[in-house]
Scaffold this active site. Structure first.
Site, short mmCIF file in Angstrom:
data_model
loop_
_atom_site.label_atom_id
_atom_site.label_comp_id
_atom_site.label_asym_id
_atom_site.label_seq_id
_atom_site.Cartn_x
_atom_site.Cartn_y
_atom_site.Cartn_z
N ARG A 129 0.82 -1.21 0.00
CA ARG A 129 0.00 0.00 0.00
C ARG A 129 0.85 1.26 0.00
NH1 ARG A 129 -4.85 -0.42 3.54
NH2 ARG A 129 -5.45 -1.28 1.54
N TYR A 130 1.86 1.26 0.86
CA TYR A 130 2.72 2.44 0.99
C TYR A 130 3.98 2.23 0.15
CZ TYR A 130 -0.30 3.22 5.04
OH TYR A 130 -1.38 3.40 5.86
N ARG A 133 7.15 0.09 2.05
CA ARG A 133 6.95 -1.01 2.98
C ARG A 133 5.75 -1.84 2.55
NH1 ARG A 133 5.55 3.90 4.38
NH2 ARG A 133 3.96 4.41 5.93
N CYS A 142 -4.43 -17.73 15.06
CA CYS A 142 -4.11 -16.90 16.23
C CYS A 142 -4.36 -17.74 17.47
CB CYS A 142 -5.01 -15.67 16.31
SG CYS A 142 -4.67 -14.48 15.02
N CYS A 146 -9.42 -12.36 18.66
CA CYS A 146 -9.99 -11.14 19.23
C CYS A 146 -11.31 -10.86 18.53
CB CYS A 146 -9.06 -9.96 19.01
SG CYS A 146 -7.37 -10.32 19.49
N CYS A 149 -11.23 -8.17 15.75
CA CYS A 149 -10.16 -8.29 14.75
C CYS A 149 -10.57 -7.66 13.41
CB CYS A 149 -9.81 -9.76 14.52
SG CYS A 149 -8.54 -9.99 13.28
N ARG A 151 -9.07 -8.28 10.62
CA ARG A 151 -8.92 -9.27 9.54
C ARG A 151 -9.76 -10.52 9.79
NH1 ARG A 151 -3.03 -8.43 9.27
NH2 ARG A 151 -3.07 -6.42 8.27
N ASP A 310 -11.86 -0.27 12.98
CA ASP A 310 -12.23 -0.21 11.56
C ASP A 310 -13.71 -0.55 11.33
OD1 ASP A 310 -9.70 0.57 10.65
OD2 ASP A 310 -8.99 -1.52 10.72
N ASP A 347 -7.59 4.20 9.82
CA ASP A 347 -7.28 3.57 8.54
C ASP A 347 -8.54 3.71 7.70
OD1 ASP A 347 -5.71 2.12 6.74
OD2 ASP A 347 -5.06 0.71 8.27
N LYS A 354 -3.51 4.94 6.69
CA LYS A 354 -3.67 5.52 8.02
C LYS A 354 -3.60 7.05 7.96
CE LYS A 354 -1.47 1.49 10.11
NZ LYS A 354 -1.02 0.85 8.85
C1 LIG Z 1 -0.29 -0.20 8.87
C2 LIG Z 1 0.25 -0.72 7.64
C3 LIG Z 1 1.61 -0.59 7.32
C4 LIG Z 1 2.60 0.06 8.26
O1 LIG Z 1 2.30 1.40 8.51
P1 LIG Z 1 3.29 2.25 9.42
O2 LIG Z 1 2.61 3.58 9.52
O3 LIG Z 1 4.59 2.30 8.71
O4 LIG Z 1 3.41 1.56 10.74
C5 LIG Z 1 2.04 -1.08 6.12
N1 LIG Z 1 1.19 -1.66 5.25
C6 LIG Z 1 -0.11 -1.79 5.52
C7 LIG Z 1 -1.00 -2.43 4.51
C8 LIG Z 1 -0.64 -1.33 6.72
O5 LIG Z 1 -1.94 -1.48 7.00
S1 SF4 Z 2 -6.37 -8.78 16.21
FE1 SF4 Z 2 -6.86 -10.45 14.78
S2 SF4 Z 2 -4.90 -11.03 13.87
FE2 SF4 Z 2 -4.45 -9.86 15.73
S3 SF4 Z 2 -4.23 -11.41 17.34
FE3 SF4 Z 2 -6.35 -10.70 17.41
S4 SF4 Z 2 -7.44 -12.16 16.09
FE4 SF4 Z 2 -5.27 -12.39 15.63
#
Ligand SMILES: *Cc1c(COP(=O)(O)O)cnc(C)c1O
Ligand code: SF4
Length: 439
Positions: A129-130, A133, A142, A146, A149, A151, A310, A347, A354
């Site tokens: 995305r960025y 990174r 996991c 949670c 979560c 995801r 989110d 986000d 973010k």
């Molecule tokens: C949060 C995130 C990152 C890392 O973001 P930082 O601001 O550098 O901590 C990188 N890729 C994705 C897809 C993210 O959601």
């Molecule tokens: S937030 Fe989601 S990915 Fe992270 S530890 Fe909890 S269940 Fe696992």
């Protein structure tokens, strides 16, 4: 030392009240077993029936919650559950771990993937995305699931780790993209992988010359602290610089065991940062966040982000308004150590990434003076330096990639950023084309 089931001298404090369990299901566990992460994993609560056996859920509620867990599985480590107070219906530990009917009833609002991680996936499991990174989902497993979560959508794919073949595609992508200098190993929880598999991932990423740092996103220090053992620490220090980002959400999670886990990581040369999720009824109060963050500083863990929850399907009962987060930031800045103050970020849907939010400290901007206010409400006139014509510093190396963002407006490289599909610009273009003799 905390008390544990199986510790003959000091029995585990039995939670009192309406839904109090008569006994925990691990009365035979020895301290040795309790401190063994494999024992914790194989004794997880993985069904509503397991849970009902513990805390007096009615048969009707059990049926209802089973419908929730048909959609979103349950998984709680004995360790994490031992932090709960069953007599408190709003217990922050139980609310994070125990399914609630709202996960299904609230399903009309929200999406499975509002951040559009899947759309920014050039290869399955890798979100780029960025610019510099990327994020790798290396497992769906996991130790604790949670309820909040982000995801949750990947839970449906089963509790599987990515295969070597799938991982090899991700490594190849990172290798091809020399601009990637920071790789986030995420999931699921990467620290639930067998140590050799984790080492395999770290080793392969470390082989890529342009990858400068590796980050691991994990809740293991919070929900399975005994996993941070010597063997794991030696692997992490071998492939450093490795950073760990964890997720403490409530001061009650900062236990002696969790502190010890963080301490082991720190001693292995792994800096530990924290990413709290702002959760309604769990930690959405400035005092809870302040306490959490100052407790984390005592454990030498740096509060990095406070995440707005989110807009994920089934999470609406956890979401606060943005004003809540901004209010918390107002209550922190100036009032406590700057080190205890994270960035509050949202986000945004659609893959925008973010965005930091904070109270306004700039009241007015004039030519010679800017008017600022401090945390106490004192309003200050800040004198700007006169332009003496001296140039700004120049970097030794040219910026890596051409930019196409707001920063270019500041440098004067571009005058405006125009949204794709702007009707007026399209009209201009058509006019130019029809006027041009060559087309
Ligand atoms: C949060 C995130 C990152 C890392 O973001 P930082 O601001 O550098 O901590 C990188 N890729 C994705 C897809 C993210 O959601
Ligand atoms: S937030 Fe989601 S990915 Fe992270 S530890 Fe909890 S269940 Fe696992």
């Amino acid at each position: 030392m905390e008390t544990h089931p199986g510790d003959d001298a000091v029995p585990l404090k039995r939670p009192k009240g309406r839904a109090a369990p008569e006994s925990l299901p691990w009365p035979q566990a020895t301290r040795e077993q309790w401190n063994d992460y494999r024992w914790q994993l194989s004794n997880r609560i993985t069904s509503v029936d397991d849970l009902a056996g513990l805390c007096g859920i009615s048969a009707e509620e059990t049926r209802l919650l089973s419908r929730v867990t048909d959609l979103y599985r349950i998984g709680i480590t004995p360790y994490y559950l031992s932090l709960a107070r069953f007599d408190d219906p709003d217990d922050p530990i139980l609310r994070q771990a125990v399914p609630s009917a709202e996960e299904c009833f609230g399903a009309e609002s929200g999406e499975d993937d509002p951040l559009e991680e899947e759309k920014d996936m050039p290869v399955p499991g890798l979100t780029h995305r960025y610019p510099d990174r990327c994020l790798l989902v290396v497992t769906n497993f996991c130790s604790m699931y949670c309820r909040h979560c982000t995801r949750k959508r990947i839970w449906a794919m089963g509790e599987a780790a990515k295969t070597e073949f799938e991982l090899s595609k991700m490594f190849a992508y990172v290798k091809r993209h020399e601009e990637i200098r920071d790789v986030i190993i995420s999931g699921g929880d990467p620290l639930t992988l067998p140590t050799e598999r984790l080492e395999y991932i770290l080793k392969n990423l470390r082989k890529i010359p342009h990858v400068e740092i590796l980050r691991i996103g994990t809740r293991v220090p919070v929900v399975l602290p005994m996993r941070i053992d010597d063997e794991l620490c030696s692997v992490l220090s071998k492939y450093g610089p490795v950073w760990v980002n964890t997720q403490f959400n409530h001061p009650r999670e900062v236990t002696p065991e969790a502190r010890q886990a963080c301490d082991r990581l720190l001693r292995a040369g792994v800096p530990v940062n924290n990413q709290t999720v702002l959760l309604k009824g769990i930690n959405d109060h400035a005092e809870i966040i302040r306490k959490l963050n100052t407790e984390l500083l005592k454990a030498k863990v740096r509060p990095y982000y406070l995440f707005q929850c989110d807009m994920v399907r089934g999470l609406s009962h956890f979401r606060t308004r943005l004003s809540k987060g901004i209010g918390i930031m107002e209550a922190l800045r100036g009032h406590t150590s700057g080190l205890a103050i994270p960035s509050y970020v949202v986000d945004v849907p659609g893959g925008g990434g973010k965005i930091p939010l904070m109270p306004n400290y700039i009241l007015s901007i004039g030519e010679e003076r800017t008017v600022l206010r401090n945390y106490e409400g004192i309003i200050v006139s800040y004198e700007e330096s006169p332009d003496d014509g001296r140039p700004s510093a120049r970097p030794e190396t040219a910026p890596a990639a051409p930019r196409n963002d707001v920063y270019r407006l500041l440098t004067g490289e571009v005058r405006a950023l125009i949204p794709a599909g702007n009707e007026r610009m399209a009209r201009r273009k058509r006019r130019c084309e029809s006027a041009s003799p060559t087309t």
